[in-house]
Design a protein around this motif. Structure first.
Motif, PDB file in Angstrom:
ATOM      1  N   ASP A 149       0.825  -1.205   0.000  1.00 44.39           N
ATOM      2  CA  ASP A 149       0.000   0.000   0.000  1.00 44.39           C
ATOM      3  C   ASP A 149       0.865   1.263   0.000  1.00 44.39           C
ATOM      4  O   ASP A 149       1.808   1.363   0.769  1.00 44.39           O
ATOM      5  CB  ASP A 149      -0.878  -0.037   1.258  1.00 44.39           C
ATOM      6  N   ALA A 150       0.528   2.226  -0.886  1.00 44.85           N
ATOM      7  CA  ALA A 150       1.251   3.499  -0.905  1.00 44.85           C
ATOM      8  C   ALA A 150       0.297   4.616  -1.301  1.00 44.85           C
ATOM      9  O   ALA A 150      -0.240   4.619  -2.411  1.00 44.85           O
ATOM     10  CB  ALA A 150       2.421   3.432  -1.883  1.00 44.85           C
ATOM     11  N   SER A 151       0.077   5.560  -0.387  1.00 42.00           N
ATOM     12  CA  SER A 151      -0.760   6.712  -0.696  1.00 42.00           C
ATOM     13  C   SER A 151       0.134   7.897  -1.048  1.00 42.00           C
ATOM     14  O   SER A 151       1.337   7.898  -0.765  1.00 42.00           O
ATOM     15  CB  SER A 151      -1.647   7.068   0.497  1.00 42.00           C
ATOM     16  N   TYR A 152      -0.462   8.914  -1.684  1.00 40.80           N
ATOM     17  CA  TYR A 152       0.334  10.087  -2.032  1.00 40.80           C
ATOM     18  C   TYR A 152      -0.530  11.336  -2.033  1.00 40.80           C
ATOM     19  O   TYR A 152      -1.758  11.271  -2.150  1.00 40.80           O
ATOM     20  CB  TYR A 152       1.031   9.898  -3.387  1.00 40.80           C
ATOM     21  N   ASN A 153       0.134  12.470  -1.901  1.00 38.35           N
ATOM     22  CA  ASN A 153      -0.493  13.782  -1.960  1.00 38.35           C
ATOM     23  C   ASN A 153      -0.347  14.314  -3.384  1.00 38.35           C
ATOM     24  O   ASN A 153       0.767  14.367  -3.921  1.00 38.35           O
ATOM     25  CB  ASN A 153       0.206  14.719  -0.961  1.00 38.35           C
ATOM     26  N   TYR A 154      -1.478  14.676  -4.001  1.00 34.49           N
ATOM     27  CA  TYR A 154      -1.410  15.206  -5.365  1.00 34.49           C
ATOM     28  C   TYR A 154      -0.843  16.621  -5.342  1.00 34.49           C
ATOM     29  O   TYR A 154      -1.482  17.558  -4.886  1.00 34.49           O
ATOM     30  CB  TYR A 154      -2.797  15.205  -6.011  1.00 34.49           C
ATOM     31  N   ASP A 155       0.382  16.734  -5.816  1.00 30.00           N
ATOM     32  CA  ASP A 155       1.068  18.015  -5.927  1.00 30.00           C
ATOM     33  C   ASP A 155       2.110  17.839  -7.021  1.00 30.00           C
ATOM     34  O   ASP A 155       3.131  17.170  -6.823  1.00 30.00           O
ATOM     35  CB  ASP A 155       1.726  18.389  -4.593  1.00 30.00           C
ATOM     36  N   VAL A 156       1.860  18.423  -8.180  1.00 30.70           N
ATOM     37  CA  VAL A 156       2.720  18.202  -9.340  1.00 30.70           C
ATOM     38  C   VAL A 156       4.159  18.613  -9.044  1.00 30.70           C
ATOM     39  O   VAL A 156       5.109  17.987  -9.531  1.00 30.70           O
ATOM     40  CB  VAL A 156       2.174  18.950 -10.570  1.00 30.70           C
ATOM     41  N   THR A 157       4.335  19.641  -8.238  1.00 28.69           N
ATOM     42  CA  THR A 157       5.695  20.095  -7.944  1.00 28.69           C
ATOM     43  C   THR A 157       6.489  19.051  -7.167  1.00 28.69           C
ATOM     44  O   THR A 157       7.725  19.072  -7.172  1.00 28.69           O
ATOM     45  CB  THR A 157       5.682  21.417  -7.143  1.00 28.69           C
ATOM     46  N   GLN A 158       5.773  18.136  -6.489  1.00 27.21           N
ATOM     47  CA  GLN A 158       6.425  17.088  -5.714  1.00 27.21           C
ATOM     48  C   GLN A 158       6.412  15.743  -6.432  1.00 27.21           C
ATOM     49  O   GLN A 158       6.816  14.719  -5.850  1.00 27.21           O
ATOM     50  CB  GLN A 158       5.737  16.946  -4.348  1.00 27.21           C
ATOM     51  N   GLY A 159       5.949  15.733  -7.685  1.00 28.81           N
ATOM     52  CA  GLY A 159       5.777  14.483  -8.413  1.00 28.81           C
ATOM     53  C   GLY A 159       7.009  13.595  -8.455  1.00 28.81           C
ATOM     54  O   GLY A 159       6.934  12.399  -8.111  1.00 28.81           O
TER      55      GLY A 159
END
Length: 333
Positions: A149-159
């Motif tokens: 399992d891996a969640s992420y924060n949608y932020d293109v600058t941190q892609g």
């Protein structure tokens, strides 16, 4: 938090002005805050935000209608597809690429789930709700456990940074098959990072947020996307765009509003078939409401709409109080 406050203020302004319904003409709003606030103030929202959690639709029942499946329906399709098509019977991850030293193609499928749980740092509790239901309730029905399992924060600058962390985890745990409940942009970083690490798993297309479209597929790393398969709620596109309803409606209406030069073939763009969705759903509810139009009669009109479609060129469309989004089936891609 600041953006949430502005969205709530916008919703209150719309409600105070006495509007009956809001719809989006150029794509979904993407804001459960705006839509939920509108609904709580008695304003309908049609084709607004997409694919929210069950709790959102329970909270906005009778006031929120859309096109794309709910988050729980997407997860339900993933679980059923994985359980019936991808595991058991000696099945291996045969659509993976070449991996050294571990050849994933010789292994039983091990799933990894990448899912977006926040946007620009604002956590969505509904995303966690549906992820938990998928892992703890849906997958066990098919005997599937041990999902990485891996969640992420949608932020293109941190892609790129996000992708490094997520893909390294999938690679280290020998995940053969990656499931993405994702936005359309971040997979660009995930797939690039996988190639950088010489990691070539299967990629299960789930159809969320246009990740199943040709346009976005062309932006992903092609070494990776050659190993992508799955399903989509979208219809098969037109070989001749001129026969589509969006094209016809644009050229019927345009001369009534704009100068002839603005209505020439090609001015409509392919987006006309997206732009027509909101007005089309609104028309279903209004025409089904009968002579007295209220939010309650509008909702009854939506629920009374006869199930339609069920073919590659037109998905099965229907509305229920527990599933107020139109598309009810998927097609394998």
């Amino acid at each position: 938090p600041g953006e949430d406050g502005r969205l709530k203020a916008d919703a209150k302004t719309i409600a105070a002005a006495g509007f009956f319904s809001v719809f989006t003409p150029g794509g979904v709003s993407g804001s459960a805050t705006l839509d939920g606030t509108l609904n709580g103030l008695g304003v309908l929202c049609v084709y607004c935000t997409a694919s929210q959690a069950k709790s959102f639709y329970d909270r906005t029942k009778g006031f929120n209608f859309g096109l794309y499946p709910t988050a729980r329906e997407y997860y339900g399709h993933v679980a059923e597809y994985a359980g019936k098509r991808l595991v058991g019977g000696g099945r291996k991850a045969k659509w993976a690429g070449i991996n050294v030293p571990t050849d994933l193609r010789t292994l039983p499928r091990k799933f990894g789930l990448i899912w977006v749980n926040a946007v620009s740092g604002t956590v969505d509790p509904g995303a966690q709700e549906e992820r938990d239901y998928f892992i703890n309730t849906l997958l066990p029905r098919y005997g599937i456990t041990g999902v990485v399992d891996a969640s992420y924060n949608y932020d293109v600058t941190q892609g790129p940074t996000t992708a490094q962390t997520v893909i390294a985890k999938m690679n280290a745990e020998h995940v053969t098959t990656i499931i993405q409940i994702a936005d359309p942009i971040t997979p660009l970083f995930f797939t690039r990072e996988a190639t950088k690490e010489q990691y070539n798993p299967e990629w299960l297309i789930t159809g969320t947020l246009l990740t199943d479209t040709t346009f976005w597929g062309r932006t992903y790393d092609q070494q990776q996307w050659a190993h992508a398969f799955g399903f989509s709620p979208l219809m098969v596109g037109w070989q001749n765009y001129e026969v589509s309803l969006g094209y016809y409606e644009y050229h019927y209406i345009c001369p009534l509003v704009y100068a002839a030069a603005d209505c020439a073939p090609g001015k409509e763009t392919v987006a006309s078939n997206v732009s027509r969705i909101g007005p089309s759903l609104l028309a279903i509810g209004i025409s089904g409401a009968g002579p007295t139009l209220t939010p309650q009669t509008f909702a009854k009109g939506m629920y009374a709409y006869p199930p339609t479609g069920g073919t590659p060129s037109l998905p099965l469309l229907a509305f229920t109080p527990d599933s107020p989004t139109a598309i009810k089936d998927m097609t394998e891609i």
